[in-house]
Design a protein around this motif. Structure first.
Motif, short mmCIF file in Angstrom:
data_model
loop_
_atom_site.label_atom_id
_atom_site.label_comp_id
_atom_site.label_asym_id
_atom_site.label_seq_id
_atom_site.Cartn_x
_atom_site.Cartn_y
_atom_site.Cartn_z
N GLU A 21 0.84 -1.20 0.00
CA GLU A 21 0.00 0.00 0.00
C GLU A 21 0.87 1.25 0.00
O GLU A 21 0.56 2.24 -0.67
CB GLU A 21 -0.93 0.00 1.21
CG GLU A 21 -2.03 -1.05 1.16
CD GLU A 21 -3.06 -0.74 0.08
OE1 GLU A 21 -3.08 0.40 -0.42
OE2 GLU A 21 -3.85 -1.65 -0.26
N GLY A 71 2.30 1.66 -3.44
CA GLY A 71 1.23 2.05 -4.36
C GLY A 71 0.85 3.52 -4.21
O GLY A 71 0.64 4.22 -5.20
N ALA A 72 0.80 4.01 -2.97
CA ALA A 72 0.44 5.41 -2.73
C ALA A 72 1.50 6.33 -3.31
O ALA A 72 1.18 7.33 -3.97
CB ALA A 72 0.28 5.65 -1.23
N THR A 117 3.65 5.63 -5.69
CA THR A 117 3.67 5.47 -7.15
C THR A 117 2.56 6.27 -7.82
O THR A 117 2.80 6.98 -8.81
CB THR A 117 3.52 3.97 -7.52
OG1 THR A 117 4.63 3.25 -7.02
CG2 THR A 117 3.44 3.78 -9.02
N GLU A 118 1.35 6.16 -7.31
CA GLU A 118 0.23 6.88 -7.92
C GLU A 118 0.41 8.38 -7.84
O GLU A 118 0.07 9.12 -8.77
CB GLU A 118 -1.09 6.45 -7.27
CG GLU A 118 -1.59 5.09 -7.74
CD GLU A 118 -1.68 4.99 -9.26
OE1 GLU A 118 -2.19 5.94 -9.90
OE2 GLU A 118 -1.23 3.98 -9.82
N ALA A 119 0.96 8.87 -6.71
CA ALA A 119 1.21 10.31 -6.58
C ALA A 119 2.26 10.76 -7.58
O ALA A 119 2.13 11.83 -8.20
CB ALA A 119 1.66 10.63 -5.15
N ARG A 142 3.03 9.29 -10.50
CA ARG A 142 2.46 9.21 -11.85
C ARG A 142 1.56 10.42 -12.13
O ARG A 142 1.66 11.06 -13.19
CB ARG A 142 1.68 7.91 -12.01
CG ARG A 142 0.99 7.78 -13.37
CD ARG A 142 0.20 6.49 -13.48
NE ARG A 142 1.05 5.34 -13.72
CZ ARG A 142 1.16 4.29 -12.91
NH1 ARG A 142 0.48 4.26 -11.77
NH2 ARG A 142 1.95 3.28 -13.21
N ARG A 143 0.69 10.72 -11.20
CA ARG A 143 -0.26 11.83 -11.37
C ARG A 143 0.49 13.15 -11.57
O ARG A 143 0.15 13.93 -12.46
CB ARG A 143 -1.16 11.90 -10.13
CG ARG A 143 -2.27 12.93 -10.20
CD ARG A 143 -3.27 12.71 -9.09
NE ARG A 143 -2.64 12.71 -7.77
CZ ARG A 143 -2.51 11.64 -7.00
NH1 ARG A 143 -2.98 10.46 -7.40
NH2 ARG A 143 -1.95 11.72 -5.81
N ALA A 193 0.80 -3.59 -12.16
CA ALA A 193 0.11 -2.37 -11.72
C ALA A 193 0.00 -2.38 -10.20
O ALA A 193 -0.17 -3.44 -9.60
CB ALA A 193 -1.27 -2.32 -12.35
N PRO A 194 0.11 -1.21 -9.54
CA PRO A 194 0.17 0.13 -10.14
C PRO A 194 1.60 0.65 -10.30
O PRO A 194 1.80 1.86 -10.30
CB PRO A 194 -0.57 0.96 -9.08
CG PRO A 194 -0.16 0.33 -7.78
CD PRO A 194 -0.02 -1.15 -8.07
N LEU A 246 5.17 2.04 -11.54
CA LEU A 246 5.67 2.79 -12.70
C LEU A 246 6.57 1.82 -13.46
O LEU A 246 7.67 1.52 -13.02
CB LEU A 246 6.45 4.02 -12.22
CG LEU A 246 5.60 5.20 -11.74
CD1 LEU A 246 6.42 6.13 -10.87
CD2 LEU A 246 5.02 5.95 -12.93
N GLU A 268 6.98 2.87 -19.55
CA GLU A 268 5.80 3.72 -19.38
C GLU A 268 6.13 5.16 -19.79
O GLU A 268 7.17 5.72 -19.43
CB GLU A 268 5.32 3.70 -17.93
CG GLU A 268 4.08 4.55 -17.70
CD GLU A 268 3.47 4.37 -16.32
OE1 GLU A 268 2.49 5.09 -16.01
OE2 GLU A 268 3.96 3.53 -15.55
#
Length: 323
Positions: free
Chosen positions: A42, A45-46, A48-50, A52-53, A74-75, A77, A81
C-alpha cells in the motif's frame, strides 16, 4: 536532436528539476500515512500513484527506462511507461517511488522518494535486477575500478584523499552476500558503516563531506545504481557498476534491451551519458541525508528535499517546504 527535445540550457534543467521536486514531495506526502503500518504494498502504491499523477502534469515526453515495475505489475511505474503532457523535452527517467519501502512500513528510518532524469537515450536501459556498485566523491573521481578488489580500490581512494587506508569509512549494505567485503575492510583496519536498505543515500554520502563516508561498495538494485549515478554526476563524484544476471533469462532480457554484454563493467558515463541530468529526493522518514515528512497541528505537512543539478551550472541544494 530537435530543439524542443533538448534540456541543455541551464534554465530548462533548473525548471525541470523544480517540477520533479514537486513529484517527489507529493510521493513522500502520499506515503506518509503508511509509515509504520506494516503494509509495504500500500505504501509503494500510494507513492507510485502520486508520482504518476504529478509527472503527467509536466510539459515533457518522459519514459521510464529503469525502475522496479513491469508492465503487468500495476500500479507500479513500469519500464517503458510514458509520462508527461507529450510536449516539451524528451526525457529518460529512473525512479524509486519509495526507496526503503520495508523500512518505512516498519516505521524505521532511511525511506525517501527518489527520481533521476536526463536527456532521452542517456540513462542505462536495463531490467530491475542486481547490480554491483562502487561509489566515491569528487576527490576520488577516476580512482575506482569495478573489476578490481575492494582492497585495491580502498588503497587507491585513500591515496586520492590523502588519508591512511585505516582512516577510511566504507558504507556497505548489511547482507550475508557482503560478508567478504566487510572482512576486507576490517582486515585493512578501516571502518565499516553498515546500513539495512537504501544505497542511494550511501552513494550520495560519499560526495558530502559532513556525512563522513569515503566509499560505498556492494551489490544492490540496478535502478538505485542508475539513480545514484545521476546524483553523483551532478555532484562531481564517481560510480562504476556491473549488472549481475542471476539466470539465463535475466541475461537474455538484458540483451533484448540493447545490452550486448550484460555483465561488462560500466562507468558513470555508461550509466548516465549526458551532463544534462538531475536528481531529486524527498525524505519520507528520517535519514542521514534528509528529514522525514512532518505533519503539523494545523494539518499542513513539512517536507525536506535534496536537489542536485548537472549541466552547465551544476550544484545542489536542500529545500524545506510547507504544503
Amino acid at each position: 536532436m530537435e530543439a524542443n527535445r533538448r534540456i541543455s540550457d541551464a534554465g530548462s534543467v533548473q525548471a525541470l528539476a523544480m517540477s520533479f521536486l514537486t513529484v517527489s514531495q507529493q510521493a513522500a506526502i502520499a506515503s506518509y500515512r503508511w509509515i509504520g503500518k506494516v503494509n509495504k504494498n500500500e505504501a509503494d502504491g500510494a507513492g507510485t500513484e502520486a508520482m504518476r499523477r504529478q509527472m503527467n502534469l509536466i510539459p515533457m515526453k518522459g519514459v521510464i527506462v529503469i525502475g522496479e515495475g513491469e508492465m503487468d505489475e500495476a500500479p507500479m511505474l513500469y519500464i517503458g511507461e510514458e509520462l508527461g503532457t507529450g510536449q516539451g523535452p524528451h526525457l529518460d527517467i529512473a525512479v524509486d517511488p519509495v526507496e526503503g519501502t520495508s523500512l518505512m512500513a516498519k516505521g524505521q528510518d532511511n525511506a525517501m522518494a527518489v527520481i533521476a532524469a536526463s536527456e532521452r537515450g542517456s540513462l542505462l536501459h536495463a531490467p530491475d535486477m542486481y547490480m554491483k556498485k562502487i561509489a566515491v566523491g569528487p576527490k576520488a573521481k577516476g580512482c575506482i575500478d569495478i573489476q578490481a578488489s575492494l582492497t585495491e580500490n580502498m588503497k587507491a581512494v585513500a591515496k586520492a584523499l590523502g588519508k591512511e587506508v585505516q582512516d577510511l569509512t566504507v558504507m556497505i549494505q548489511d547482507r550475508p552476500r557482503h560478508e567478504g567485503l566487510v572482512r576486507e575492510v576490517l582486515d585493512l583496519e578501516a571502518r565499516v558503516k553498515l546500513f539495512s536498505d537504501g544505497d542511494i543515500t550511501g552513494a550520495i554520502a560519499t560526495a558530502l563531506e559532513e556525512l563522513d563516508v569515503d566509499l560505498l561498495a556492494g551489490t544492490g538494485g540496478a535502478p538505485e545504481g542508475v539513480i545514484a549515478a545521476a546524483a553523483l554526476k551532478c555532484l562531481g563524484g564517481d560510480l562504476q557498476a556491473q549488472l549481475v544476471p542471476n539466470s539465463r533469462a535475466e541475461y537474455e532480457r538484458c540483451v533484448r534491451m540493447g545490452l550486448s554484454e550484460p555483465d561488462k563493467g560500466l562507468t558513470i558515463d555508461d550509466l548516465v551519458r549526458s551532463e544534462d541530468c538531475f536528481f531529486v529526493a524527498t525524505g519520507i522518514t528520517d535519514s542521514p541525508l534528509l528529514k522525514g515528512v512532518r505533519k503539523l497541528k494545523d494539518g499542513s505537512m513539512l517536507t525536506h528535499s535534496f536537489v542536485a543539478i548537472g549541466g552547465s551550472t551544476p550544484g545542489f541544494q536542500f529545500i524545506e517546504a510547507r504544503h
